[in-house]
Design a protein around this motif. Structure first.
Motif, short mmCIF file in Angstrom:
data_model
loop_
_atom_site.label_atom_id
_atom_site.label_comp_id
_atom_site.label_asym_id
_atom_site.label_seq_id
_atom_site.Cartn_x
_atom_site.Cartn_y
_atom_site.Cartn_z
N GLY A 205 0.81 -1.21 0.00
CA GLY A 205 0.00 0.00 0.00
C GLY A 205 0.84 1.26 0.00
N GLN A 206 1.93 1.27 0.79
CA GLN A 206 2.82 2.42 0.82
C GLN A 206 3.50 2.62 -0.54
N GLY A 207 3.88 1.53 -1.17
CA GLY A 207 4.52 1.63 -2.48
C GLY A 207 3.59 2.21 -3.52
N PHE A 208 2.36 1.75 -3.55
CA PHE A 208 1.38 2.29 -4.50
C PHE A 208 1.09 3.76 -4.23
N ALA A 209 1.03 4.15 -2.97
CA ALA A 209 0.79 5.56 -2.64
C ALA A 209 1.96 6.42 -3.12
N LEU A 210 3.17 5.92 -2.96
CA LEU A 210 4.36 6.66 -3.38
C LEU A 210 4.38 6.87 -4.89
N THR A 211 4.29 5.80 -5.65
CA THR A 211 4.36 5.94 -7.11
C THR A 211 3.14 6.67 -7.65
N GLY A 212 1.98 6.44 -7.03
CA GLY A 212 0.77 7.11 -7.50
C GLY A 212 0.86 8.61 -7.41
N HIS A 213 1.50 9.13 -6.36
CA HIS A 213 1.65 10.58 -6.21
C HIS A 213 2.42 11.16 -7.38
N PHE A 214 3.54 10.55 -7.73
CA PHE A 214 4.40 11.12 -8.78
C PHE A 214 3.87 10.83 -10.18
N LEU A 215 3.21 9.69 -10.37
CA LEU A 215 2.58 9.44 -11.67
C LEU A 215 1.50 10.49 -11.94
N THR A 216 0.70 10.77 -10.92
CA THR A 216 -0.39 11.74 -11.09
C THR A 216 0.15 13.14 -11.31
N ARG A 217 1.20 13.48 -10.60
CA ARG A 217 1.74 14.84 -10.70
C ARG A 217 2.51 15.08 -12.00
N ASP A 218 3.29 14.08 -12.42
CA ASP A 218 4.27 14.32 -13.49
C ASP A 218 3.92 13.72 -14.84
N ILE A 219 3.11 12.68 -14.89
CA ILE A 219 2.88 11.98 -16.15
C ILE A 219 1.40 11.93 -16.52
N LEU A 220 0.56 11.50 -15.62
CA LEU A 220 -0.85 11.27 -15.94
C LEU A 220 -1.66 12.54 -15.69
N THR A 221 -1.34 13.55 -16.45
CA THR A 221 -2.01 14.85 -16.32
C THR A 221 -2.94 15.07 -17.51
N GLU A 222 -3.95 15.90 -17.31
CA GLU A 222 -4.90 16.28 -18.36
C GLU A 222 -5.45 15.04 -19.07
N ALA A 225 -4.74 11.44 -17.90
CA ALA A 225 -5.24 10.96 -16.61
C ALA A 225 -6.34 9.93 -16.77
N GLU A 226 -6.75 9.63 -17.98
CA GLU A 226 -7.89 8.74 -18.22
C GLU A 226 -7.78 7.39 -17.50
N PRO A 227 -6.60 6.73 -17.44
CA PRO A 227 -6.57 5.41 -16.81
C PRO A 227 -6.46 5.43 -15.29
N LEU A 228 -6.41 6.61 -14.66
CA LEU A 228 -6.22 6.66 -13.21
C LEU A 228 -7.33 5.96 -12.42
N PRO A 229 -8.61 6.08 -12.80
CA PRO A 229 -9.63 5.32 -12.05
C PRO A 229 -9.40 3.81 -12.09
N ALA A 230 -8.87 3.31 -13.21
CA ALA A 230 -8.56 1.88 -13.30
C ALA A 230 -7.44 1.51 -12.33
N ARG A 231 -6.47 2.41 -12.18
CA ARG A 231 -5.41 2.16 -11.21
C ARG A 231 -5.96 2.14 -9.78
N ALA A 232 -6.84 3.10 -9.48
CA ALA A 232 -7.43 3.15 -8.13
C ALA A 232 -8.17 1.87 -7.81
N ARG A 233 -8.93 1.35 -8.79
CA ARG A 233 -9.65 0.10 -8.55
C ARG A 233 -8.69 -1.07 -8.35
N LEU A 234 -7.61 -1.10 -9.13
CA LEU A 234 -6.61 -2.14 -8.97
C LEU A 234 -5.98 -2.08 -7.59
N VAL A 235 -5.57 -0.90 -7.16
CA VAL A 235 -4.91 -0.76 -5.86
C VAL A 235 -5.85 -1.19 -4.75
N ASP A 236 -7.10 -0.81 -4.81
CA ASP A 236 -8.06 -1.22 -3.79
C ASP A 236 -8.22 -2.74 -3.77
#
Length: 243
Positions: A205-222, A225-236
């Motif tokens: 969980g800590q690892g996913f939180a760490l990478t998720g922060h920087f993916l969202t900030r630096d790569i998955l913008t605008e 960002a479309e696949p981010l909900p799929a990532r959230a479901r996977l992490v859960d």
């Protein structure tokens, strides 16, 4: 243009009544798109599944033209799409790769890393044994695109011991002593990203939180960002599976 290369299929979408446009990652030529004639047919639908290892042949008369692509199956992971958790993981890592990488730029380390994480998902009997590999792949992708985290030394003291946190601004590691009093403002750095080994549920969980922060900030913008909900479901789902 004429390319022949082994490739990991990242995505395929319907094009016209019978065809499909596929995107695949090659080791030497990066992400390559192509039009697959008959890609919606009963014969080719199982081949054009994200995560499959293919041999592709791309042909185009001009650089501006979408190449025609013919594919040959080398290794199928299609059966994993019947397993919800494994299917979600494959869908996420292939979608992330497809949306983050520019076309025709070689990323050999990412090609090897993607094949490695897909093999881990395929081979491991439970999510606990492959979730750490997904986190490591996300870290690798950040690094290959120029957003790598500095996990070697504390960004405050310069020391390499007792690293336990990461600054959400700089991406630099922070030691436990330097973080005293600021823990709530920092991201946890799980030990498995420093020392290897098999992470427990909390560390995953800590690892996913760490990478998720920087993916969202630096790569998955605008639009990316479309696949981010799929990532959230996977992490859960992974957290529930490894709890």
């Amino acid at each position: 243009m004429h390319l022949i290369a082994d490739a990991v299929l990242l995505a395929a979408r319907q094009h016209g009544e019978h065809g499909a446009v596929a995107r695949a990652l090659t080791r030497e030529y990066g992400v390559q798109p192509g039009y697959v004639r008959g890609g919606r047919s009963r014969m080719l639908r199982p081949v054009l599944q994200p995560g499959n290892l293919l041999r592709g042949e791309w042909r185009a008369r001009t650089a501006e033209q979408l190449p025609a692509l013919t594919v040959e199956m080398l290794h199928s992971r299609a059966a994993l799409h019947a397993e919800p958790l494994a299917a979600a993981a494959i869908a996420w890592v292939t979608a992330l790769t497809a949306i983050a990488l520019p076309e025709a730029q070689p990323y050999p380390h990412l090609y090897d890393g993607l094949d490695g994480v897909l093999t881990a998902i395929e081979s491991a009997p439970s999510a606990r044994l492959w979730a750490g590999a997904v986190v490591r792949f996300e870290l690798l992708l950040l690094a290959e695109l120029g957003f790598g985290l500095d996990l070697e030394r504390c960004v405050v003291t310069g020391r390499a011991d007792d690293l336990a946190y990461v600054s959400p601004r700089s991406g630099g590691a922070v030691s436990r002593a330097a973080a005293l009093g600021y823990e709530s403002k920092l991201l946890r750095l799980p030990d498995f990203l420093l020392k290897g080994g098999q992470p427990d549920g909390s560390a995953i969980g800590q690892g996913f939180a760490l990478t998720g922060h920087f993916l969202t900030r630096d790569i998955l913008t605008e639009r990316r960002a479309e696949p981010l909900p799929a990532r959230a479901r996977l992490v859960d789902a992974v957290k529930r599976a490894v709890a």
